[in-house]
Design a protein around this motif. Structure first.
Motif, PDB file in Angstrom:
ATOM      1  N   ASN A 234     -13.842  -5.658  -7.112  1.00 14.85           N
ATOM      2  CA  ASN A 234     -14.066  -6.417  -8.340  1.00 14.85           C
ATOM      3  C   ASN A 234     -12.757  -6.862  -8.985  1.00 14.85           C
ATOM      4  N   PHE A 235     -11.655  -6.713  -8.266  1.00 12.68           N
ATOM      5  CA  PHE A 235     -10.336  -7.175  -8.704  1.00 12.68           C
ATOM      6  C   PHE A 235      -9.888  -6.554 -10.021  1.00 12.68           C
ATOM      7  N   SER A 236     -10.460  -5.399 -10.353  1.00 11.91           N
ATOM      8  CA  SER A 236     -10.036  -4.717 -11.581  1.00 11.91           C
ATOM      9  C   SER A 236      -9.133  -3.577 -11.199  1.00 11.91           C
ATOM     10  N   GLU A 237      -8.034  -3.425 -11.940  1.00 10.06           N
ATOM     11  CA  GLU A 237      -7.099  -2.338 -11.641  1.00 10.06           C
ATOM     12  C   GLU A 237      -7.060  -1.314 -12.767  1.00 10.06           C
ATOM     13  N   ASP A 238      -8.082  -1.354 -13.633  1.00 12.34           N
ATOM     14  CA  ASP A 238      -8.078  -0.450 -14.780  1.00 12.34           C
ATOM     15  C   ASP A 238      -8.347   0.990 -14.373  1.00 12.34           C
ATOM     16  N   SER A 239      -9.124   1.151 -13.313  1.00 11.58           N
ATOM     17  CA  SER A 239      -9.540   2.506 -12.940  1.00 11.58           C
ATOM     18  C   SER A 239      -8.386   3.276 -12.312  1.00 11.58           C
ATOM     19  N   SER A 240      -8.242   4.523 -12.729  1.00 10.82           N
ATOM     20  CA  SER A 240      -7.163   5.327 -12.154  1.00 10.82           C
ATOM     21  C   SER A 240      -7.643   6.040 -10.899  1.00 10.82           C
ATOM     22  N   VAL A 241      -8.968   6.170 -10.746  1.00  9.18           N
ATOM     23  CA  VAL A 241      -9.505   6.815  -9.545  1.00  9.18           C
ATOM     24  C   VAL A 241     -10.092   5.718  -8.681  1.00  9.18           C
ATOM     25  N   GLU A 242      -9.485   5.483  -7.542  1.00 10.49           N
ATOM     26  CA  GLU A 242      -9.940   4.404  -6.674  1.00 10.49           C
ATOM     27  C   GLU A 242     -10.030   4.882  -5.240  1.00 10.49           C
ATOM     28  N   GLY A 243     -11.004   4.336  -4.535  1.00  8.35           N
ATOM     29  CA  GLY A 243     -11.089   4.628  -3.118  1.00  8.35           C
ATOM     30  C   GLY A 243     -10.081   3.778  -2.363  1.00  8.35           C
ATOM     31  N   GLU A 244     -10.083   3.907  -1.048  1.00 10.44           N
ATOM     32  CA  GLU A 244      -9.188   3.108  -0.220  1.00 10.44           C
ATOM     33  C   GLU A 244      -9.600   1.641  -0.320  1.00 10.44           C
ATOM     34  N   VAL A 245      -8.660   0.774  -0.624  1.00  9.14           N
ATOM     35  CA  VAL A 245      -8.969  -0.653  -0.742  1.00  9.14           C
ATOM     36  C   VAL A 245      -8.415  -1.356   0.487  1.00  9.14           C
ATOM     37  N   THR A 246      -9.260  -2.169   1.136  1.00 11.60           N
ATOM     38  CA  THR A 246      -8.762  -2.903   2.310  1.00 11.60           C
ATOM     39  C   THR A 246      -8.442  -4.330   1.895  1.00 11.60           C
ATOM     40  N   PHE A 247      -7.249  -4.775   2.252  1.00 13.33           N
ATOM     41  CA  PHE A 247      -6.805  -6.125   1.915  1.00 13.33           C
ATOM     42  C   PHE A 247      -6.885  -7.008   3.151  1.00 13.33           C
ATOM     43  N   GLY A 248      -7.420  -8.216   2.978  1.00 14.34           N
ATOM     44  CA  GLY A 248      -7.429  -9.174   4.074  1.00 14.34           C
ATOM     45  C   GLY A 248      -6.072  -9.831   4.198  1.00 14.34           C
ATOM     46  N   LYS A 249      -5.787 -10.351   5.403  1.00 19.87           N
ATOM     47  CA  LYS A 249      -4.520 -11.072   5.611  1.00 19.87           C
ATOM     48  C   LYS A 249      -4.774 -12.557   5.512  1.00 19.87           C
ATOM     49  N   VAL A 250      -3.846 -13.262   4.864  1.00 18.43           N
ATOM     50  CA  VAL A 250      -3.949 -14.720   4.792  1.00 18.43           C
ATOM     51  C   VAL A 250      -3.834 -15.268   6.221  1.00 18.43           C
ATOM     52  N   LEU A 251      -4.743 -16.169   6.578  1.00 13.23           N
ATOM     53  CA  LEU A 251      -4.752 -16.668   7.957  1.00 13.23           C
ATOM     54  C   LEU A 251      -3.512 -17.517   8.224  1.00 13.23           C
ATOM     55  N   PRO A 252      -2.966 -17.423   9.447  1.00 22.87           N
ATOM     56  CA  PRO A 252      -1.666 -18.045   9.767  1.00 22.87           C
ATOM     57  C   PRO A 252      -1.593 -19.529   9.434  1.00 22.87           C
ATOM     58  N   GLU A 253      -2.719 -20.273   9.633  1.00 24.13           N
ATOM     59  CA  GLU A 253      -2.653 -21.724   9.376  1.00 24.13           C
ATOM     60  C   GLU A 253      -2.412 -22.039   7.902  1.00 24.13           C
ATOM     61  N   LEU A 254      -2.833 -21.125   7.006  1.00 19.45           N
ATOM     62  CA  LEU A 254      -2.620 -21.355   5.577  1.00 19.45           C
ATOM     63  C   LEU A 254      -1.200 -20.996   5.148  1.00 19.45           C
ATOM     64  N   LEU A 255      -0.623 -19.977   5.774  1.00 20.59           N
ATOM     65  CA  LEU A 255       0.726 -19.535   5.387  1.00 20.59           C
ATOM     66  C   LEU A 255       1.775 -20.634   5.582  1.00 20.59           C
ATOM     67  N   LYS A 256       1.432 -21.630   6.420  1.00 24.77           N
ATOM     68  CA  LYS A 256       2.399 -22.716   6.674  1.00 24.77           C
ATOM     69  C   LYS A 256       2.365 -23.768   5.565  1.00 24.77           C
ATOM     70  N   VAL A 257       1.300 -23.782   4.757  1.00 24.63           N
ATOM     71  CA  VAL A 257       1.196 -24.776   3.673  1.00 24.63           C
ATOM     72  C   VAL A 257       1.159 -24.061   2.331  1.00 24.63           C
ATOM     73  N   MET A 258       1.200 -24.837   1.267  1.00 24.10           N
ATOM     74  CA  MET A 258       1.245 -24.219  -0.064  1.00 24.10           C
ATOM     75  C   MET A 258      -0.178 -23.979  -0.577  1.00 24.10           C
TER      76      MET A 258
END
Length: 840
Positions: free
Chosen positions: A813-837
């Motif tokens: 939920n993109f909230s960082e208020d909670s001090s107790v959090e489970g493991e959060v998995t982050f996706g990687k920006v796909l390579p074709e997007l990293l080449k553009v803005m």
């Protein structure tokens, strides 16, 4: 500049080569006050340890008690930092080390003998004598900074802060007073504060004084605070008690808040507690065993014991230590407790209104702060023989010439020089317009609320404006899809992506998303799916703008879409950008963003680098690293990614690197020099053992308290701020190192904050003029607005990439208020997007 013995090394970083000359000379006032008398005699430094450990505010009370008993007859007035350090102008009478016991009456005002005073042990140990002559040699550029000089500066810092910190609520280098406070929503109020810091400058010490503000919990009746937290109008709204959702909210917001009880008359009104939780039961339902072992409830107990009839027995109790249940109505919130949770949108907006002050008002308030700081009648400062001027420093400055900005040659205004840092797109076409062939529109809302006609009208207006501004849009009527805002966002985007591809018979380039609100949840989910799952550029529009479809708004959207698709909005001529034009050179900007307090999420590091000779197109690299680690852990590989991308785009390796690094404090300069600059060099060697481009490394700081105020009206803009391009490199800068302040932006509201540039390493032999002019000119080609911005684009982009990467947490939920959090998995920006803005 001061002359010094030849060959004397005075810094590990870059010395100021000379002063710049570009621009028109002016004078400004700076919020720095000269120390007209620095203590000349040695200062005695003691280590103090108080056991048991308590917070600084209580340390000060214990110390005050000690001082009252032990120092009043010795005519010695020590100064104390609230933690570990004490400084005196002459030796304390008890030798190199000593121990004392101090009894402190508990803060409950109790007249009974049930609560004896607490006993604290204080241990003193002499650490050092600070030679203040050495500090003066450093200020004169004749000595390198060492621990003795650093401690000397710290002693002056503690000396100016000692008195206010004994009187007022202190946070870091600022202290706060409730006078003139303003209530924000939700039981929070903002207090005015004053920041002060002893700063070494060429030849003298200065005191940097500024306004600050922070949020505190409202004090007084706990029930009133509860009403505000729950958004209720009056106590009548709580007649039926509170529901479970409201109780959970109170539990979270009130936890650890200090309260006092007021049911036993004035003499006992100081008994204080910390709230541990809010009970699920009301006062009349909460039962316990009384002193005789009989079951009773809180309502009956207060009636019997204190002859106190509870007016609100239906409200829950607050539970404090040892499971003591207290009715809300007998509790008061104690004054001066900081609100450390993140403020909500409304509170943040109100806070900005409070802190946003025109330059002349801010300057006057800073001067008024000198009365509160009271340097003149300060017994400690008198004893140390330290004096501070009550006049703001009058500083020489320069206004750099404004660069000429270039658009497409077919524009009526193809090349022009903006006035006062802003312009518009009238009569201008982007330098290189991208082609938008394959796209779709995804409306998050049902058709009755978002009529197809309104969406089509907006799309038509956007296409017209983008075409007039120089983009090429063959597909003028893209497919439009309506989806529920609570549906599977990734799936909705996928369908929009397929529809775009099928309609144009080509790879989808863009999904235009129309949002029903400004909430972060939907926006974050769109960016997460677009960036990390599908690999498509997304452009979000708020529905209110869709219904209005104004040309100015559409033009701003066009600037973003054009660069996201690889276009170029504007550029500087090679003459205005010689560093990039003379030989292949790359600009890099790096930033690290940290999670909010209490969160255990990772920190995010971003690196953005220019991909062409005009430094208008950028690529990005992102890494996650240990929470709150500032030094970038995987910088070598990030730099390699950027160098490879540059080579792919330009066909040449960059021969020069100019690296701007955001967010590093002075205390971390040595770590950065050792860790990050060597990582940049290692990246070059890894690519090719013989590859060794020249590197310049500049730290960019926005978190500082230097402010400049124009002296002459002709040197100010319409907001009363200094003109864009105002540069300061004398009097309030480092004694010997290559640093400067540059205010490159036009004032919008409040007082502008200049950006501080500090050169740590330089193999490119920059002169002040060449680096200052380049940094200023770059601020005019930030791609997403027609204004000069406050810091160089490579760093600005890195900052945006960091913020964007926070949305890449899957199923979150993109909230960082909670001090107790489970493991959060982050996706990687796909390579074709990293080449553009994609992040624009």
């Amino acid at each position: 500049m001061a002359s010094r013995p030849k060959g004397l090394k005075v810094t590990d970083f870059v010395e100021r080569p000379c002063f710049g000359r570009n621009g028109r000379e002016i004078r400004v006032r700076a919020n720095f006050f000269e120390v007209t008398a620095v203590p000349e005699a040695n200062i005695h430094h003691y280590d103090i340890a108080i056991t048991p450990e308590v917070p600084p505010s209580l340390n000060r009370k214990i110390y005050k008690q000690f001082e009252f008993i032990n120092c009043k007859n010795n005519n010695i007035l020590p100064v104390y930092d609230g933690r570990k350090n004490i400084f005196t102008s002459s030796p304390l009478p008890f030798g190199e080390a000593a121990s004392f016991e101090v009894n402190l009456q508990e803060d409950d005002g109790s007249t009974s003998s049930k609560r004896p005073p607490r006993t604290f042990k204080i241990k003193f140990k002499k650490v050092n004598e600070i030679n203040m002559e050495e500090l003066q040699r450093f200020l004169d550029g004749k000595s390198q900074l060492n621990s003795n000089i650093l401690t000397g500066i710290m002693a002056l810092d503690v000396l100016i802060r000692h008195q206010p910190s004994m009187k007022y609520v202190t946070v870091g280098r600022s202290f706060y007073t409730p006078e003139g406070s303003r209530a924000l929503s939700g039981g929070v109020e903002v207090w005015q504060g004053y920041y002060q810091s002893a700063r070494p400058t060429p030849g003298k010490m200065m005191i940097n004084i500024d306004l600050s503000a922070t949020a505190f919990h409202e004090s007084g009746s706990l029930i009133n605070v509860v009403l505000k937290l729950l958004g209720k109008r009056s106590i009548d709204d709580l007649r039926r008690g509170i529901n479970e959702r409201e109780r959970v909210k109170l539990d979270k917001e009130l936890k650890l808040l200090k309260i006092r009880v007021i049911h036993r008359g004035e003499s006992n009104s100081k008994r204080s507690f910390k709230i541990s939780k809010i009970s699920p039961l009301s006062a009349q339902q909460t039962k316990f065993d009384d002193a005789d072992g009989h079951k009773t409830d809180v309502l009956t107990y207060f009636q019997k014991t204190y002859n106190k009839h509870l007016t609100y027995p239906h409200l829950p109790c607050v539970i404090v230590k040892k499971d003591i249940s207290l009715p809300m109505e007998i509790c008061e919130v104690i004054e001066g407790q900081r609100q450390i949770r993140k403020l909500n949108e409304k509170q943040t907006a109100d806070m900005i209104k409070f802190t946003c002050q025109q330059p002349h008002i801010r300057a006057n308030k800073i001067k008024a702060g000198l009365e509160i700081l009271n340097y003149r009648n300060n017994d400690q400062m008198t004893q140390f023989n330290m004096k501070v001027s009550n006049e703001m420093a009058l500083v020489q400055a320069r206004v750099l010439p404004t660069p000429t900005i270039n658009y497409h040659t077919s524009s009526k205004d193809a090349s022009f020089t903006p006035r006062e840092g802003s312009w518009n797109l009238r009569d201008k076409k982007v330098a290189e317009g991208a082609t938008l062939r394959s796209w779709s529109v995804l409306v998050f809302g049902t058709e009755p609320d978002f009529p197809m006609q309104s969406v089509q009208n907006f799309v038509r207006e956007l296409v017209i404006v983008c075409s007039d501004t120089g983009m090429n849009i063959p597909t003028k009527t893209p497919p439009i899809i309506h989806k529920n805002a609570h549906s599977d966002i990734g799936e909705s985007l996928k369908q929009a992506w397929i529809r775009a591809g099928n309609a144009a018979k080509s790879q989808p380039q863009l999904i235009l998303c129309i949002l029903p609100n400004t909430g972060v949840q939907l926006y974050g989910s769109i960016k997460c799916a677009g960036d990390t799952i599908i690999g498509v550029v997304t452009q979000c529009i708020q529905s209110k703008h869709m219904f209005q479809a104004k040309k100015q708004y559409c033009a701003n959207v066009c600037l973003k879409i054009n660069v996201k698709l690889g276009g170029m909005n504007s550029f500087l001529t090679p003459k205005q950008n010689p560093f990039l034009a003379e030989k292949p050179s790359i600009l890099m900007g790096a930033d690290v963003s940290h999670p909010s307090p209490g969160s255990n999420r990772p920190s995010i590091a971003a690196l953005c680098a220019s991909m062409d000779s005009k430094a208008v197109r950028y690529a990005a690299a992102i890494r996650r690293q240990d929470s709150r680690t500032e030094i970038i852990a995987d910088l070598a590989n990030m730099v390699k990614d950027m160098l490879k991308a540059f080579y792919k785009n330009c066909g040449r390796k960059p021969e020069r690197i100019l690296f701007y690094r955001d967010g590093v404090s002075e205390g971390q300069f040595a770590q950065v020099l050792e860790g990050e600059i060597s990582a940049v060099k290692a990246a070059c060697r890894d690519l090719d053992q013989t590859y060794s481009p020249t590197i310049t490394f500049v730290v960019v700081q926005k978190r500082h308290h230097a402010r400049f105020f124009p002296v002459d009206k002709k040197d100010s803009d319409r907001t009363g701020n200094c003109l864009p391009g105002t540069l300061v490199e004398k009097m309030v800068v480092h004694p010997v190192e290559f640093d400067f302040y540059l205010q490159s932006q036009a004032g919008l509201q409040g007082t502008c904050r200049p950006t501080h540039y500090h050169v740590l390493y330089d193999q490119n032999s920059f002169t002040p003029d060449s680096l200052q002019t380049l940094s200023y000119n770059l601020c005019y080609i930030y791609a997403r607005c027609t204004r000069a911005v406050s810091l160089v684009p490579p760093v600005y982009y890195a900052h945006i990439v960091c913020s964007r990467a926070r949305f890449h947490a899957h199923g979150d939920n993109f909230s960082e208020d909670s001090s107790v959090e489970g493991e959060v998995t982050f996706g990687k920006v796909l390579p074709e997007l990293l080449k553009v803005m994609y992040f624009m």
